[in-house]
Design a protein around this motif. Structure first.
Motif, PDB file in Angstrom:
ATOM      1  N   VAL A  60     -10.336  31.003 -18.894  1.00  0.00           N
ATOM      2  CA  VAL A  60     -11.050  32.264 -18.741  1.00  0.00           C
ATOM      3  C   VAL A  60     -12.220  31.984 -17.819  1.00  0.00           C
ATOM      4  O   VAL A  60     -13.062  31.138 -18.109  1.00  0.00           O
ATOM      5  CB  VAL A  60     -11.509  32.848 -20.097  1.00  0.00           C
ATOM      6  N   VAL A  92     -15.970  36.540 -24.481  1.00  0.00           N
ATOM      7  CA  VAL A  92     -16.123  37.249 -23.214  1.00  0.00           C
ATOM      8  C   VAL A  92     -17.258  38.256 -23.341  1.00  0.00           C
ATOM      9  O   VAL A  92     -17.270  39.062 -24.263  1.00  0.00           O
ATOM     10  CB  VAL A  92     -14.819  37.987 -22.825  1.00  0.00           C
ATOM     11  N   SER A  98     -14.281  39.297 -15.351  1.00  0.00           N
ATOM     12  CA  SER A  98     -13.707  38.047 -15.852  1.00  0.00           C
ATOM     13  C   SER A  98     -12.199  38.033 -15.624  1.00  0.00           C
ATOM     14  O   SER A  98     -11.552  39.076 -15.631  1.00  0.00           O
ATOM     15  CB  SER A  98     -13.998  37.885 -17.345  1.00  0.00           C
ATOM     16  N   VAL A 100      -8.415  35.743 -16.488  1.00  0.00           N
ATOM     17  CA  VAL A 100      -7.727  34.699 -17.243  1.00  0.00           C
ATOM     18  C   VAL A 100      -6.618  34.169 -16.342  1.00  0.00           C
ATOM     19  O   VAL A 100      -5.903  34.935 -15.692  1.00  0.00           O
ATOM     20  CB  VAL A 100      -7.170  35.205 -18.600  1.00  0.00           C
ATOM     21  N   LEU A 121      -9.295  40.463 -16.985  1.00  0.00           N
ATOM     22  CA  LEU A 121      -9.317  40.718 -18.433  1.00  0.00           C
ATOM     23  C   LEU A 121      -9.350  42.212 -18.748  1.00  0.00           C
ATOM     24  O   LEU A 121      -8.866  42.638 -19.789  1.00  0.00           O
ATOM     25  CB  LEU A 121     -10.518  40.028 -19.072  1.00  0.00           C
TER      26      LEU A 121
END
Length: 159
Positions: A60, A92, A98, A100, A121
């Motif tokens: 992540v 998170v 963000s 992954v 995400l």
């Protein structure tokens, strides 16, 4: 016609940073649980390889925080349909910025890349999902991971 006012010095200041309280950063972090269930139709990186011994690295990538990487166990000699049933949790705070990433490698052949992908995400919905993989040059292949995603409010979880 559209006009932009570029005289505001705040718009021209670099680098931009996000602080807690900004719209994009949540004061209460979320927990993303990923259950890595299985993979299917993994391609061999080389025809010389008799079989695959796959494992998955899940990372992540977060804004202004360290990336968090976990690694599954490796499955011996099963590249067609390896099964893991392993669960990993990630904290998170900034869902919109963000990512992954999933990287599948072979444990024996000098960690040869089998497949990879990256997802924002903000696009991940809870439930069972297939995660399509791509070759190293990002060309799609027919392989995929099967995962279960679950979002939790960290404040609601007991410590």
């Amino acid at each position: 016609s559209i006009r932009f006012d570029l005289t505001d010095s705040n718009m021209l200041t670099l680098p931009w940073t996000l602080q807690p309280g900004d719209a994009a950063i949540s004061e209460t972090p979320m927990l993303l649980e990923i259950e890595l269930i299985s993979a299917h139709y993994l391609p061999k990186p080389s025809k010389k390889m008799p079989s695959l011994n796959p494992y998955v690295e899940i990372t992540v990538r977060r804004v202004e925080e360290d990336d968090q990487t976990v690694r599954s166990t490796w499955i011996e000699k099963n590249g067609f349909d390896p099964r893991w049933r392993e669960t990993f949790s990630f904290e998170v705070r900034n869902l919109e910025l963000s990512l992954v990433s999933f990287i599948v490698k072979d444990a024996v052949s000098n960690k040869a890349l089998i497949g990879q992908t990256a997802l924002p995400l903000s696009c991940i919905q809870p439930g069972h999902r297939t995660v399509p993989l791509r070759y190293a040059n990002w060309v799609p292949n027919d392989s995929f991971l099967f995962c279960k995603f679950l979002w939790r409010d960290k404040a609601a979880d007991p410590v």
